[in-house]
Write an enzyme that holds these catalytic residues in place. Structure first.
Site, PDB file in Angstrom:
ATOM      1  N   LYS A  91       0.837  -1.207   0.000  1.00 16.05           N
ATOM      2  CA  LYS A  91       0.000   0.000   0.000  1.00 16.05           C
ATOM      3  C   LYS A  91       0.868   1.251   0.000  1.00 16.05           C
ATOM      4  O   LYS A  91       0.579   2.221  -0.718  1.00 16.05           O
ATOM      5  CB  LYS A  91      -0.920   0.001   1.216  1.00 16.05           C
ATOM      6  CG  LYS A  91      -1.737   1.288   1.345  1.00 16.05           C
ATOM      7  CD  LYS A  91      -2.684   1.261   2.533  1.00 16.05           C
ATOM      8  CE  LYS A  91      -3.451   2.587   2.629  1.00 16.05           C
ATOM      9  NZ  LYS A  91      -4.467   2.569   3.709  1.00 16.05           N
TER      10      LYS A  91
ATOM     11  N   HIS B 107      -7.471 -31.690 -35.182  1.00 17.37           N
ATOM     12  CA  HIS B 107      -8.459 -30.681 -34.814  1.00 17.37           C
ATOM     13  C   HIS B 107      -9.274 -31.112 -33.598  1.00 17.37           C
ATOM     14  O   HIS B 107     -10.507 -31.020 -33.568  1.00 17.37           O
ATOM     15  CB  HIS B 107      -9.368 -30.364 -35.997  1.00 17.37           C
ATOM     16  CG  HIS B 107      -8.614 -29.886 -37.203  1.00 17.37           C
ATOM     17  ND1 HIS B 107      -7.852 -28.743 -37.192  1.00 17.37           N
ATOM     18  CD2 HIS B 107      -8.465 -30.431 -38.438  1.00 17.37           C
ATOM     19  CE1 HIS B 107      -7.284 -28.582 -38.377  1.00 17.37           C
ATOM     20  NE2 HIS B 107      -7.638 -29.597 -39.148  1.00 17.37           N
TER      21      HIS B 107
END
Length: 554
Positions: A160, A310
């Site tokens: 912070k 695929h």
């Protein structure tokens, strides 16, 4: 507090790898190092001068170290802003010196729960209803003791206040931070980057704890102990803790960006745990196909091979040797197999590699539990595609199936479900026709059923003698899938069996299969027209098994 305070670093870590040389570098730069318990002892054992945190707070560590850094003289030094008059006055009044740097990592909570061999599945949204609950009481107590309190508080305070304080939370950050400090005070940009990493560290830590404790809520707990938001099995908010492993060249198409992220604890029998031994960078589509290959060959105890195109199998085979299994798999659809991805459930040997190297074959990637020396040499020196073929080793392929959740994005949201990994129970199957399958048909029905669950819906698999002879995938009509599988199978359809991932809504699919020469069928059942479908089988002498479980794969 002096007007020009000495540089101070607060150091408290659980993971001490790389710590001593980093702190030695800080001392050489003139830092006073304030430290706690085990960290202080490790640094002193290395000959480094360390200030005990108790001498700063004027209060001893208590409760076996549970309380040691939660004190105004620590957190005031982390949160205080010397250039803000009110903060500076408070620090002078209470004798609080600022910290320039915080070095902190957390108690090993995730490592502890991962090591509980019978512990709860590590997943973001553990279901609560109808689940055999784990962990045990002893495991839960062990895990709770690894919930860090002071560490996250220090990290969050420093992050912070990153305008004034640098926060280091990972050993990998030690070298670049030390190099930056040698050049002068850390820049605001670097402190902000460190703060972002720090908040991600504490966020992931809290997510792991929340998920673990949610999974520990017992099914026989009183209603008031089970929050209404959790009763449906998934939390009201889903936080994912996947870590980025690598950027990919592109996504499904070159204009799409892509990256690979992995779960916090990678299942050993998964693609994310595989090691790349050879070949060019894996693509997005390669990874999808390799994952499909692993999922299929993991189904079989006998030597198995699969050919993926695929994201669907165009061939799969089982045999007494891996080379014979590959021959069966490749014969399933040799045309589609060009440019395919292969999966094996045994160490890939030279005999199999010889078949892969035949001149008319082109292979994109191969995954196997390992590659023997002869096979590795052949695959990386002989075929024309030798430089590019990706070879992946997944040594724990025979391990437990990966459990957990399956995620799929939709525009503006995310769909979540359990993975379809639970094995079917053959005791739940029943013969619905007047004729039951022969032993040979039953063996092929078992094989086909294991393959069809990995084929895109509507899914149909023709199989014969441990080989997938034809696959119909992704069609809008189940009848079309049967026709496509029969076309791929050709003359091999005579005496073959058929597996369908979901029920036949009409008898036409069975009629088409019978015309092709299929003699036995396995499917879930559950259609309003099951009786018609069963009658169609009886009319044409087909045996049919109903499994009672559907395996759609959209």
């Amino acid at each position: 507090m002096a007007d020009n305070p000495a540089r101070r670093a607060l150091v408290s870590v659980s993971d001490k790898s790389g710590l001593v040389p980093f702190v030695r570098g800080l001392v050489e730069l003139g830092f006073e190092v304030v430290s706690t318990g085990g960290t202080r002892r490790a640094l002193e054992a290395a000959g480094l001068a360390v200030t005990d945190v108790s001498s700063v707070t004027g209060f001893p560590e208590i409760m076996d170290g549970r309380v040691k850094t939660l004190h105004p003289r620590i957190h005031g030094g982390l949160l205080g802003r010397p250039d803000v008059p009110g903060d500076a006055a408070a620090m002078r009044e209470h004798g609080i010196a600022p910290f320039e740097l915080v070095v902190c990592n957390l108690y090993p909570f995730e490592e502890t729960i991962a090591g509980q061999s019978d512990g709860v599945e590590l997943r973001s949204a553990p279901p609560l209803d109808g689940v055999e609950l784990r962990p045990t009481g002893e495991e839960l107590a062990e895990a709770i003791e690894q919930i860090d309190i002071g560490g996250p508080s220090m990290i969050r305070a420093a992050a912070k206040n990153h305008a004034c304080v640098g926060v280091v939370t990972r050993p990998a950050q030690y070298p670049p931070v030390l190099d930056a400090l040698r050049a002068g005070p850390l820049s605001l940009a670097l402190r902000r980057e460190l703060a972002a990493a720090a908040f991600e560290t504490t966020a992931r830590y809290d997510r792991a704890i929340a998920g673990y404790l949610a999974a520990a809520i017992t099914t026989d707990a009183p209603d008031d102990a089970r929050l209404s938001g959790l009763r449906k099995g998934f939390p009201q908010r889903l936080w994912l803790g996947f870590a980025k492993r690598s950027d990919l060249r592109y996504g499904e198409n070159p204009h799409q960006r892509a990256a690979l992220y992995v779960e916090p604890h990678v299942p050993p029998a998964s693609l994310a745990a595989a090691q790349t031994l050879h070949g060019k960078e894996l693509s997005y589509n390669n990874l999808l196909d390799l994952d499909a290959a692993l999922a299929i060959v993991r189904e079989f105890d006998r030597p198995a091979a699969v050919v993926i195109k695929h994201n669907n199998p165009c061939g799969c085979g089982v045999a007494e040797t891996l080379a014979a299994a590959f021959d069966k798999a490749y014969a399933g659809d040799p045309v589609s197999a060009f440019g395919s991805v292969l999966g094996f459930n045994r160490v890939l040997d030279l005999a199999t590699a010889e078949r892969l190297c035949e001149p008319d074959r082109f292979i994109e990637a191969i995954v196997a539990p390992d590659f023997d020396a002869g096979a590795l040499d052949a695959l990386t020196t002989r075929p024309r595609w030798k430089a590019n073929v990706r070879l992946l080793r997944c040594s724990s392929l025979a391990g437990e199936r990966p459990a957990g959740l399956d995620y799929r994005g939709v525009t503006g949201g995310l769909l979540v479900q359990d993975r379809d990994e639970q094995p079917d129970r053959e005791e739940d199957w029943h013969v619905a026709t007047s004729r039951g399958p022969t032993e040979a048909e039953l063996a092929d029905l078992r094989f086909a059923w294991r393959v069809v669950r990995h084929v895109k819906s509507n899914a149909i698999v023709f199989a014969k003698d441990g080989s997938a002879t034809g696959v119909g995938a992704g069609q809008m009509s189940r009848l079309d899938s049967v026709w496509l599988a029969a076309r791929k199978s050709g003359p091999r359809s005579r005496g073959a069996v058929l597996a369908s991932d979901a029920f036949f809504p009409f008898r036409d699919g069975v009629d088409e299969a019978a015309r092709a020469g299929v003699t036995a069928v396995i499917q879930p059942g559950g259609s309003r027209r099951d009786d018609e479908v069963i009658s169609a089988c009886d009319e044409q002498g087909l045996a049919m098994i109903l499994t009672g479980r559907r395996h759609f794969r959209h």
